[in-house]
Structure formats: structure tokens, C-alpha cells
Write a protein that holds these residues in place. Structure first.
Motif, mmCIF file in Angstrom:
data_model
loop_
_atom_site.group_PDB
_atom_site.id
_atom_site.type_symbol
_atom_site.label_atom_id
_atom_site.label_comp_id
_atom_site.label_asym_id
_atom_site.label_seq_id
_atom_site.Cartn_x
_atom_site.Cartn_y
_atom_site.Cartn_z
ATOM 1 N N TRP A 99 0.808 -1.218 0.000
ATOM 2 C CA TRP A 99 0.000 0.000 0.000
ATOM 3 C C TRP A 99 0.847 1.277 0.000
ATOM 4 C CZ3 TRP A 99 -4.720 0.682 -1.485
ATOM 5 C CH2 TRP A 99 -5.665 -0.339 -1.373
ATOM 6 N N THR A 100 2.083 1.207 0.500
ATOM 7 C CA THR A 100 2.962 2.386 0.482
ATOM 8 C C THR A 100 3.824 2.426 -0.769
ATOM 9 O OG1 THR A 100 4.687 1.259 1.762
ATOM 10 C CG2 THR A 100 3.061 2.533 3.007
ATOM 11 N N ASP A 101 3.476 1.581 -1.746
ATOM 12 C CA ASP A 101 4.226 1.553 -3.015
ATOM 13 C C ASP A 101 5.705 1.284 -2.763
ATOM 14 O OD1 ASP A 101 1.829 2.400 -4.429
ATOM 15 O OD2 ASP A 101 2.208 4.358 -3.527
ATOM 16 N N TYR A 102 5.965 0.487 -1.736
ATOM 17 C CA TYR A 102 7.323 0.077 -1.359
ATOM 18 C C TYR A 102 8.219 1.257 -0.974
ATOM 19 C CZ TYR A 102 5.948 -4.550 -2.849
ATOM 20 O OH TYR A 102 5.289 -5.747 -2.964
ATOM 21 N N SER A 103 7.582 2.369 -0.566
ATOM 22 C CA SER A 103 8.385 3.438 0.030
ATOM 23 C C SER A 103 8.830 2.992 1.430
ATOM 24 C CB SER A 103 7.590 4.735 0.122
ATOM 25 O OG SER A 103 6.484 4.591 0.992
ATOM 26 N N GLN A 155 -6.803 -18.502 6.766
ATOM 27 C CA GLN A 155 -8.105 -17.871 6.966
ATOM 28 C C GLN A 155 -9.201 -18.780 6.411
ATOM 29 O OE1 GLN A 155 -7.992 -14.477 8.281
ATOM 30 N NE2 GLN A 155 -5.835 -15.070 8.518
ATOM 31 N N GLU A 156 -10.385 -18.683 7.019
ATOM 32 C CA GLU A 156 -11.514 -19.439 6.488
ATOM 33 C C GLU A 156 -11.994 -18.837 5.168
ATOM 34 O OE1 GLU A 156 -12.661 -22.342 7.477
ATOM 35 O OE2 GLU A 156 -11.021 -22.297 8.936
ATOM 36 N N ARG A 157 -11.863 -17.509 5.036
ATOM 37 C CA ARG A 157 -12.186 -16.840 3.778
ATOM 38 C C ARG A 157 -11.219 -15.673 3.601
ATOM 39 N NH1 ARG A 157 -15.757 -12.348 4.795
ATOM 40 N NH2 ARG A 157 -16.456 -12.437 2.636
ATOM 41 N N LEU A 158 -10.971 -15.331 2.343
ATOM 42 C CA LEU A 158 -10.042 -14.254 2.029
ATOM 43 C C LEU A 158 -10.791 -13.001 1.594
ATOM 44 C CD1 LEU A 158 -7.129 -15.960 0.013
ATOM 45 C CD2 LEU A 158 -7.056 -15.060 2.341
ATOM 46 N N VAL A 159 -10.447 -11.892 2.226
ATOM 47 C CA VAL A 159 -10.978 -10.587 1.822
ATOM 48 C C VAL A 159 -9.772 -9.732 1.443
ATOM 49 C CG1 VAL A 159 -12.231 -8.536 2.522
ATOM 50 C CG2 VAL A 159 -12.947 -10.786 3.381
ATOM 51 N N TYR A 160 -9.718 -9.319 0.188
ATOM 52 C CA TYR A 160 -8.560 -8.548 -0.251
ATOM 53 C C TYR A 160 -8.932 -7.636 -1.410
ATOM 54 C CZ TYR A 160 -8.255 -12.113 -3.937
ATOM 55 O OH TYR A 160 -8.527 -12.961 -4.982
ATOM 56 N N GLU A 161 -8.025 -6.713 -1.702
ATOM 57 C CA GLU A 161 -8.173 -5.805 -2.828
ATOM 58 C C GLU A 161 -6.948 -5.955 -3.713
ATOM 59 O OE1 GLU A 161 -8.833 -1.848 -1.374
ATOM 60 O OE2 GLU A 161 -10.307 -2.509 0.128
ATOM 61 N N LYS A 162 -6.951 -5.228 -4.815
ATOM 62 C CA LYS A 162 -5.784 -5.193 -5.681
ATOM 63 C C LYS A 162 -5.196 -3.784 -5.652
ATOM 64 C CE LYS A 162 -5.374 -9.336 -7.659
ATOM 65 N NZ LYS A 162 -5.466 -9.533 -9.113
ATOM 66 N N ASP A 164 -1.956 -1.856 -7.473
ATOM 67 C CA ASP A 164 -0.914 -2.030 -8.486
ATOM 68 C C ASP A 164 -0.811 -3.484 -8.934
ATOM 69 O OD1 ASP A 164 -0.293 0.632 -8.584
ATOM 70 O OD2 ASP A 164 1.403 0.494 -7.210
ATOM 71 N N GLY A 165 -1.967 -4.135 -9.017
ATOM 72 C CA GLY A 165 -2.025 -5.505 -9.515
ATOM 73 C C GLY A 165 -1.711 -6.570 -8.495
ATOM 74 N N LEU A 166 -1.423 -6.190 -7.251
ATOM 75 C CA LEU A 166 -1.055 -7.163 -6.219
ATOM 76 C C LEU A 166 -2.202 -7.377 -5.244
ATOM 77 C CD1 LEU A 166 2.569 -5.929 -5.423
ATOM 78 C CD2 LEU A 166 1.897 -7.897 -6.819
ATOM 79 N N PRO A 167 -2.510 -8.622 -4.889
ATOM 80 C CA PRO A 167 -3.567 -8.890 -3.910
ATOM 81 C C PRO A 167 -3.091 -8.523 -2.508
ATOM 82 C CG PRO A 167 -2.478 -10.933 -4.533
ATOM 83 C CD PRO A 167 -1.885 -9.855 -5.395
ATOM 84 N N VAL A 168 -3.840 -7.699 -1.820
ATOM 85 C CA VAL A 168 -3.428 -7.203 -0.514
ATOM 86 C C VAL A 168 -4.662 -6.958 0.341
ATOM 87 C CG1 VAL A 168 -3.394 -4.816 -1.377
ATOM 88 C CG2 VAL A 168 -2.036 -5.420 0.644
ATOM 89 N N VAL A 169 -4.503 -7.096 1.653
ATOM 90 C CA VAL A 169 -5.642 -6.848 2.540
ATOM 91 C C VAL A 169 -6.100 -5.401 2.376
ATOM 92 C CG1 VAL A 169 -4.966 -8.606 4.204
ATOM 93 C CG2 VAL A 169 -4.095 -6.269 4.470
ATOM 94 N N PRO A 170 -7.363 -5.093 2.712
ATOM 95 C CA PRO A 170 -7.887 -3.740 2.523
ATOM 96 C C PRO A 170 -7.067 -2.667 3.246
ATOM 97 C CG PRO A 170 -9.670 -5.268 2.929
ATOM 98 C CD PRO A 170 -8.408 -6.029 3.173
ATOM 99 N N LEU A 171 -7.127 -1.457 2.718
ATOM 100 C CA LEU A 171 -6.342 -0.342 3.237
ATOM 101 C C LEU A 171 -6.614 -0.080 4.714
ATOM 102 C CD1 LEU A 171 -4.393 2.026 2.820
ATOM 103 C CD2 LEU A 171 -6.332 3.365 1.962
ATOM 104 N N ASP A 172 -7.882 -0.140 5.125
ATOM 105 C CA ASP A 172 -8.187 0.153 6.528
ATOM 106 C C ASP A 172 -7.537 -0.845 7.482
ATOM 107 O OD1 ASP A 172 -9.808 -1.968 5.765
ATOM 108 O OD2 ASP A 172 -11.540 -1.284 6.910
ATOM 109 N N GLU A 173 -7.367 -2.085 7.035
ATOM 110 C CA GLU A 173 -6.685 -3.095 7.851
ATOM 111 C C GLU A 173 -5.203 -2.758 8.001
ATOM 112 O OE1 GLU A 173 -5.823 -7.910 7.735
ATOM 113 O OE2 GLU A 173 -7.667 -7.124 6.847
ATOM 114 N N VAL A 174 -4.603 -2.280 6.925
ATOM 115 C CA VAL A 174 -3.193 -1.883 6.970
ATOM 116 C C VAL A 174 -3.007 -0.657 7.863
ATOM 117 C CG1 VAL A 174 -1.303 -0.923 5.576
ATOM 118 C CG2 VAL A 174 -2.566 -2.926 4.775
ATOM 119 N N VAL A 175 -3.938 0.280 7.787
ATOM 120 C CA VAL A 175 -3.866 1.472 8.641
ATOM 121 C C VAL A 175 -3.916 1.071 10.114
ATOM 122 C CG1 VAL A 175 -5.091 3.558 9.369
ATOM 123 C CG2 VAL A 175 -4.808 3.043 6.925
ATOM 124 N N LYS A 176 -4.828 0.178 10.470
ATOM 125 C CA LYS A 176 -4.931 -0.283 11.858
ATOM 126 C C LYS A 176 -3.649 -0.986 12.302
ATOM 127 C CE LYS A 176 -9.959 -0.803 11.771
ATOM 128 N NZ LYS A 176 -11.100 -1.762 11.766
#
Length: 216
Positions: A99-103, A155-162, A164-176
Motif C-alpha cells: 500500500w505504500t508503493d514500497y516506500s 483464513q476461512e475466507r479471504l478478503v482482499y483488494e488489488k 498495483d495488480g497485487l492482492p493485498v488486505v484492505p487499506l483500513d486493515e493496513v492502517v490499523k
């Protein structure tokens, strides 16, 4: 891509490299010293792992030792994840990277962890897959390790977004996650705030905010 090999294959490579260097050698050379079946096993292992290459039928050449060891510390896990043919999502510190574009970057040749959510029903297949490629793999909690390694989060189920083409957990989860570990993730949180206008109750040093804004 070069992968580690067992000690018996390393010893065979050392003999072949010191005996032939960059010159080709016959496939039956080692049969003077070990059984035919062991020769086939050793050559197959070395070729598959990228330590030798076939130049023609019954003839091989050793890959330069410097190239082998340089390749062994190159980052392989992202490509292996993409080629696995299963769903996954970068999470925790790896999610922060995406999410930080590898900064923000957590990896080095000495220590390169990947935190990845996978389906619990596919956990055994993931473990076997990484072990097949000689990548150290742990479940839920990391242990001391050198080089690249993967921490699988079943996980029993996966919740993710894309992103830059990469599957990653949602932004709000990363912020927390950044808020919870603010001592180590103050800059990444500042970056996310600057780029995505996320809201946070955590106090961020103005100098860090200013520096992150320049990178966005």
C-alpha cells in the motif's frame, strides 16, 4: 533462478567446478566414484536447481559459482506466489509495503519476511509448495531465519483488494496495523495519510508527515 541443494550435490558441484571450471564435462564423469543411480540423481538435482546446465546430450557445464550465490539471495517469493495458482493476500508488514508503493521496505538479503494470508483449506499445499522450492515457511508466527521466508496466515475466507495488480488486505486493515505498531510504522502511516487521506487518531510527528508528503 538458483536454489539451494543438499550437501551431497554441493560436494559434487565443488568437484566438477574445480575439475572443469567453465569447460563441459561428460554426464558419466562421476560414475567413476559413485553409483550410476546416484550420478543421475545428483546431476538432475544440480540441473533443476540451476547449478549446472546441459549443453548437449550427455554433456553439462557448471554455472559460474559467483552467479549461483548471487542468484540464491535474489528475491524469489513474489514470483513464486504469483505462479502458485492459488489465492492469497499480502498482510501485516507485507501489506504495508504494497500500500505504500514500497516506500516502506522491510527486506534485505539477510532478512526478508513475507506475511501472506491464504485459505485454511489450502494451507498444506502452500507449505509443501514453498518447501519444494526450498523457501523457509512458517504458520502464523515467524521463527528466527536467514534470507527469504514466508509466514502463512490461514483464513476461512479471504478478503482482499488489488493495489498495483497485487492482492493485498484492505487499506483500513493496513492502517490499523500501522497504528498498533506506530513505533515502527509511523512513516508508512504518514505516507498513507498523505496519499489516501486516511484518518487516524494516532499523533504523527509533523516532520515525518512533511517527509512522507514529498514521497507521494
Amino acid at each position: 533462478m538458483t536454489e539451494p541443494v543438499p550437501s551431497y550435490a554441493q560436494e559434487a558441484y565443488a568437484i566438477l567446478y574445480n575439475r572443469f571450471s567453465s569447460s563441459s564435462f561428460p554426464s558419466d564423469y562421476l560414475s567413476w566414484f559413485i553409483s550410476g543411480s546416484m550420478v543421475k540423481k545428483t546431476l538432475h538435482m544440480l540441473e533443476k536447481a540451476g547449478w549446472i546446465r546441459r549443453v548437449e546430450k550427455g554433456s553439462y557445464v557448471c554455472v559460474n559459482s559467483n552467479d549461483i550465490f548471487r542468484s540464491m539471495v535474489e528475491f524469489k517469493v513474489p514470483r513464486l506466489l504469483e505462479e502458485a495458482g492459488r489465492r492469497f493476500a499480502y498482510t501485516e508488514a507485507s501489506g504495508v509495503e504494497v500500500w505504500t508503493d514500497y516506500s516502506y521496505l522491510q527486506r534485505s538479503w539477510e532478512h526478508s519476511p513475507y506475511y501472506v494470508k491464504v485459505l485454511n483449506s489450502e494451507l498444506d499445499e502452500w507449505v509443501e509448495y514453498f518447501r519444494k522450492h526450498r523457501i523457509k515457511v512458517f504458520v502464523n508466527e515467524a521463527k528466527p531465519a536467514l534470507g527469504e521466508f514466508v509466514i502463512l496466515k490461514p483464513q476461512e475466507r479471504l478478503v482482499y483488494e488489488k493495489h498495483d495488480g497485487l492482492p493485498v488486505v484492505p487499506l483500513d486493515e493496513v492502517v490499523k496495523y500501522c497504528e498498533k505498531h506506530i513505533d515502527a510504522f509511523e512513516y508508512p502511516l504518514a505516507y498513507l495519510r498523505a496519499k489516501f487521506k486516511v484518518r487516524t487518531k494516532v499523533i504523527i510527528d509533523k516532520r515525518v508527515l512533511d517527509e512522507a508528503a514529498k514521497a507521494v
